[in-house]
Write an enzyme that holds these catalytic residues in place. Structure first.
Site, PDB file in Angstrom:
ATOM      1  N   PRO A  68       4.930  -7.014   8.021  1.00 40.18           N
ATOM      2  CA  PRO A  68       4.935  -5.636   7.531  1.00 40.18           C
ATOM      3  C   PRO A  68       4.859  -5.628   6.002  1.00 40.18           C
ATOM      4  O   PRO A  68       5.457  -6.494   5.351  1.00 40.18           O
ATOM      5  CB  PRO A  68       6.262  -5.064   8.042  1.00 40.18           C
ATOM      6  CG  PRO A  68       7.101  -6.238   8.400  1.00 40.18           C
ATOM      7  CD  PRO A  68       6.176  -7.381   8.688  1.00 40.18           C
ATOM      8  N   HIS A  69       4.088  -4.687   5.444  1.00 40.23           N
ATOM      9  CA  HIS A  69       3.921  -4.678   3.991  1.00 40.23           C
ATOM     10  C   HIS A  69       3.519  -3.301   3.493  1.00 40.23           C
ATOM     11  O   HIS A  69       3.010  -2.479   4.258  1.00 40.23           O
ATOM     12  CB  HIS A  69       2.874  -5.708   3.556  1.00 40.23           C
ATOM     13  CG  HIS A  69       1.522  -5.486   4.178  1.00 40.23           C
ATOM     14  ND1 HIS A  69       1.198  -5.993   5.417  1.00 40.23           N
ATOM     15  CD2 HIS A  69       0.446  -4.803   3.760  1.00 40.23           C
ATOM     16  CE1 HIS A  69      -0.039  -5.636   5.717  1.00 40.23           C
ATOM     17  NE2 HIS A  69      -0.522  -4.905   4.741  1.00 40.23           N
ATOM     18  N   THR A  70       3.742  -3.073   2.200  1.00 39.49           N
ATOM     19  CA  THR A  70       3.313  -1.847   1.553  1.00 39.49           C
ATOM     20  C   THR A  70       3.289  -2.050   0.045  1.00 39.49           C
ATOM     21  O   THR A  70       3.836  -3.030  -0.469  1.00 39.49           O
ATOM     22  CB  THR A  70       4.249  -0.663   1.910  1.00 39.49           C
ATOM     23  OG1 THR A  70       3.626   0.557   1.513  1.00 39.49           O
ATOM     24  CG2 THR A  70       5.614  -0.791   1.238  1.00 39.49           C
TER      25      THR A  70
END
Length: 156
Positions: A68-70
């Protein structure tokens, strides 16, 4: 770029309590917040940004792994953490299997190059079945950190 350059050692979670995708993301972002990387309202914003990214397509890349990333304004530099789930979590992975190894990345909006390099590094590392197996067997923060270090500096 090595994983030990951006993974925050104190935020590593050897045993997630969360049992849902949103719960995992909340627990991981919360772990970074608890060691001083994000403040109150930013934490919720980052969780929402990661969940929004998940709507574009799951970051569960298969074989028990998710990244998961942002990108977020409140990140002063690329930071991340690693978390493990013994029972596994349904993360809508590409292969439909539960996820046991999570690597969360949060990077500044204005540093897309760092973000891409980190994603490449993490996905390359997590394609190594032996490394993933070792991670899944780790039971303590120090053991996980040592494995990340070995990945960056293979013995011999």
């Amino acid at each position: 770029m090595r994983m030990t350059d951006f993974v925050i050692r104190e935020a590593i979670i050897p045993e997630l309590t969360a049992a849902s995708k949103e719960g995992v993301i909340r627990e991981m972002v919360g772990s970074l917040a608890s060691v001083g990387y994000f403040k109150g309202p930013e934490t919720e914003d980052i969780v929402k940004a990661v969940l929004k990214r998940e709507l574009l397509g799951s970051t569960g890349i298969g074989r028990g792994v998710a990244i998961p990333h942002t990108k977020h304004n409140s990140a002063e530099r690329l930071v991340g953490t690693v978390a493990l789930s013994r029972p596994g979590v349904n993360f809508d992975s590409l292969d439909g299997e539960p996820v046991h190894v999570f690597v969360l990345l949060v990077s500044p909006q204005d540093r897309p190059g760092d973000h891409l390099r980190a994603l490449e590094n993490v996905s390359r590392s997590l394609r190594d079945d032996a490394f993933v197996r070792s991670l899944r067997q780790a039971t303590a923060r120090e053991g996980i950190w040592d494995l990340l270090g070995e990945l960056d500096h293979p013995p011999g």
